[in-house]
Design a protein around this motif. Structure first.
Motif, PDB file in Angstrom:
ATOM      1  N   GLN A 180     157.565  97.368   2.616  1.00  0.00           N
ATOM      2  CA  GLN A 180     156.490  96.532   2.090  1.00  0.00           C
ATOM      3  C   GLN A 180     155.140  97.221   2.249  1.00  0.00           C
ATOM      4  N   ALA A 181     155.023  98.057   3.280  1.00  0.00           N
ATOM      5  CA  ALA A 181     153.764  98.781   3.500  1.00  0.00           C
ATOM      6  C   ALA A 181     153.403  99.643   2.299  1.00  0.00           C
ATOM      7  N   ALA A 182     154.408 100.229   1.644  1.00  0.00           N
ATOM      8  CA  ALA A 182     154.142 101.058   0.474  1.00  0.00           C
ATOM      9  C   ALA A 182     153.529 100.246  -0.657  1.00  0.00           C
ATOM     10  N   LEU A 183     153.825  98.948  -0.676  1.00  0.00           N
ATOM     11  CA  LEU A 183     153.254  98.061  -1.694  1.00  0.00           C
ATOM     12  C   LEU A 183     151.847  97.603  -1.329  1.00  0.00           C
ATOM     13  N   LYS A 184     151.540  97.580  -0.041  1.00  0.00           N
ATOM     14  CA  LYS A 184     150.261  97.051   0.424  1.00  0.00           C
ATOM     15  C   LYS A 184     149.164  98.110   0.472  1.00  0.00           C
ATOM     16  N   PHE A 185     149.537  99.364   0.726  1.00  0.00           N
ATOM     17  CA  PHE A 185     148.526 100.416   0.776  1.00  0.00           C
ATOM     18  C   PHE A 185     147.813 100.515  -0.568  1.00  0.00           C
ATOM     19  N   GLU A 186     146.480 100.438  -0.536  1.00  0.00           N
ATOM     20  CA  GLU A 186     145.690 100.541  -1.756  1.00  0.00           C
ATOM     21  C   GLU A 186     145.373 101.999  -2.008  1.00  0.00           C
ATOM     22  N   VAL A 187     146.027 102.570  -3.000  1.00  0.00           N
ATOM     23  CA  VAL A 187     145.882 103.995  -3.313  1.00  0.00           C
ATOM     24  C   VAL A 187     145.128 104.152  -4.618  1.00  0.00           C
ATOM     25  N   GLY A 188     143.972 104.827  -4.578  1.00  0.00           N
ATOM     26  CA  GLY A 188     143.198 105.065  -5.783  1.00  0.00           C
ATOM     27  C   GLY A 188     142.266 103.942  -6.174  1.00  0.00           C
ATOM     28  N   GLY A 189     142.087 102.948  -5.308  1.00  0.00           N
ATOM     29  CA  GLY A 189     141.210 101.828  -5.617  1.00  0.00           C
ATOM     30  C   GLY A 189     141.990 100.601  -6.055  1.00  0.00           C
ATOM     31  N   SER A 190     141.318  99.481  -6.131  1.00  0.00           N
ATOM     32  CA  SER A 190     141.975  98.206  -6.399  1.00  0.00           C
ATOM     33  C   SER A 190     142.606  98.159  -7.791  1.00  0.00           C
ATOM     34  N   GLN A 191     141.915  98.688  -8.804  1.00  0.00           N
ATOM     35  CA  GLN A 191     142.474  98.663 -10.150  1.00  0.00           C
ATOM     36  C   GLN A 191     143.727  99.530 -10.245  1.00  0.00           C
ATOM     37  N   ALA A 192     143.655 100.730  -9.662  1.00  0.00           N
ATOM     38  CA  ALA A 192     144.819 101.617  -9.672  1.00  0.00           C
ATOM     39  C   ALA A 192     145.982 100.979  -8.918  1.00  0.00           C
ATOM     40  N   HIS A 193     145.656 100.238  -7.847  1.00  0.00           N
ATOM     41  CA  HIS A 193     146.688  99.559  -7.077  1.00  0.00           C
ATOM     42  C   HIS A 193     147.383  98.495  -7.920  1.00  0.00           C
ATOM     43  N   GLN A 194     146.615  97.714  -8.634  1.00  0.00           N
ATOM     44  CA  GLN A 194     147.190  96.693  -9.504  1.00  0.00           C
ATOM     45  C   GLN A 194     148.056  97.322 -10.604  1.00  0.00           C
ATOM     46  N   GLU A 195     147.565  98.397 -11.185  1.00  0.00           N
ATOM     47  CA  GLU A 195     148.328  99.083 -12.229  1.00  0.00           C
ATOM     48  C   GLU A 195     149.644  99.624 -11.677  1.00  0.00           C
TER      49      GLU A 195
END
Length: 291
Positions: A180-195
């Motif tokens: 689940q941690a891999a899903l929670k880490f915000e990588v590249g900013g919030s928009q990139a995370h959502q994408e």
């Protein structure tokens, strides 16, 4: 036995496996006995059997005679031997300035594999990454590289996705377990995370992708080991091979004992993970909470 494996490395591995079987299983000879008989170093013969060195035409002919290989089998092996010496260029050859030897070896096995079993603790598997996610990860992991080099490595990752998953008639069968941690880490900013979360939802429906998530509440079962990938092949002459991550870089694991241990670990990780539908539900909840 012909060279259907797509890369020079895989042709060498397949030939080496066949030569080892002829020496050990068919003729019950040791490396030292064969090396002495054909006039080469034991270390060279060992590397040939492991697919790490080419077998010269002279040594190949001597091995065929020593092992008394029947004509029909010798023809098949000769075809495979010829394939190890072809000047074929894989798609990643044009990125040679940014691809390390270890990464090239990984790409060679991935290109020839029929299936992968991959576990990631804090990162989305490479074949499931968006361009924005991949760029952020590569820029952080290779901080000494210039923008052009980072662009090239991002292109390599995108080519891997197209070649092995999205634009092929024979996609890699992918079995992924992530935390689940891999899903929670915000990588590249919030928009990139959502994408990235949306992309995971889409690719988790791909017919050759099985994605399972280990939730936080089962953490003790899912974070005891480092990331790894196990590649499997349709050719019986090619054994499984695994790659593990460490602070020293990527490690290639082909010892049968290591592979048995990693297969057991992956089975245990699968047992701790949610099933694919539950995993998609968790991804959706995290995406909606952070939207």
């Amino acid at each position: 036995m012909a060279a259907s494996n797509g890369t020079l490395l895989m042709s060498r591995v397949t030939l080496g496996r066949a030569l080892r079987r002829l020496r050990d299983e068919t003729n019950q000879l040791t490396l030292a006995e064969v090396a002495s008989a054909i006039g080469c170093d034991i270390s060279l013969l060992s590397r040939i059997e492991l697919g790490k060195r080419n077998c010269s035409q002279q040594h190949f002919a001597k091995l065929m005679d020593l092992y008394k290989v029947p004509a029909h089998e010798r023809d098949d092996l000769a075809e495979l031997h010829a394939a190890t010496r072809e000047r074929r260029q894989p798609w990643w050859a044009r990125y040679s300035e940014v691809i390390t030897t270890a990464y090239e070896r990984f790409l060679s096995f991935e290109a020839a594999a029929s299936a992968v079993h991959e576990y990631q603790v804090g990162m989305v598997p490479g074949l499931l990454q968006t361009e924005g996610y991949a760029r952020a990860v590569i820029a952080a992991g290779f901080a000494s590289l210039g923008p052009d080099q980072i662009d090239a490595l991002v292109e390599v990752r995108e080519m891997r996705q197209r070649q092995r998953l999205l634009e092929t008639d024979t996609p890699l069968t992918c079995h992924y377990v992530i935390t689940q941690a891999a899903l929670k880490f915000e990588v590249g900013g919030s928009q990139a995370h959502q994408e990235q979360l949306q992309y995971l939802l889409e690719l988790s429906e791909h017919p050759s992708v099985e994605l399972k998530v280990i939730p936080y509440e089962r953490g003790e079962e899912g974070v005891q080991i480092a990331p790894f990938q196990i590649f499997q092949f349709t050719d019986d002459d090619v054994p499984d091979v695994a790659f593990g991550e460490s602070v020293a870089g990527s490690l290639t694991l082909d010892d049968p004992r290591d592979l048995r241990r990693l297969h057991r670990l992956f089975t245990n990780l699968v047992g701790a993970a949610l099933d694919p539908d539950e995993s998609r539900d968790l991804i959706t909840r995290i995406k909606n909470e952070e939207d």
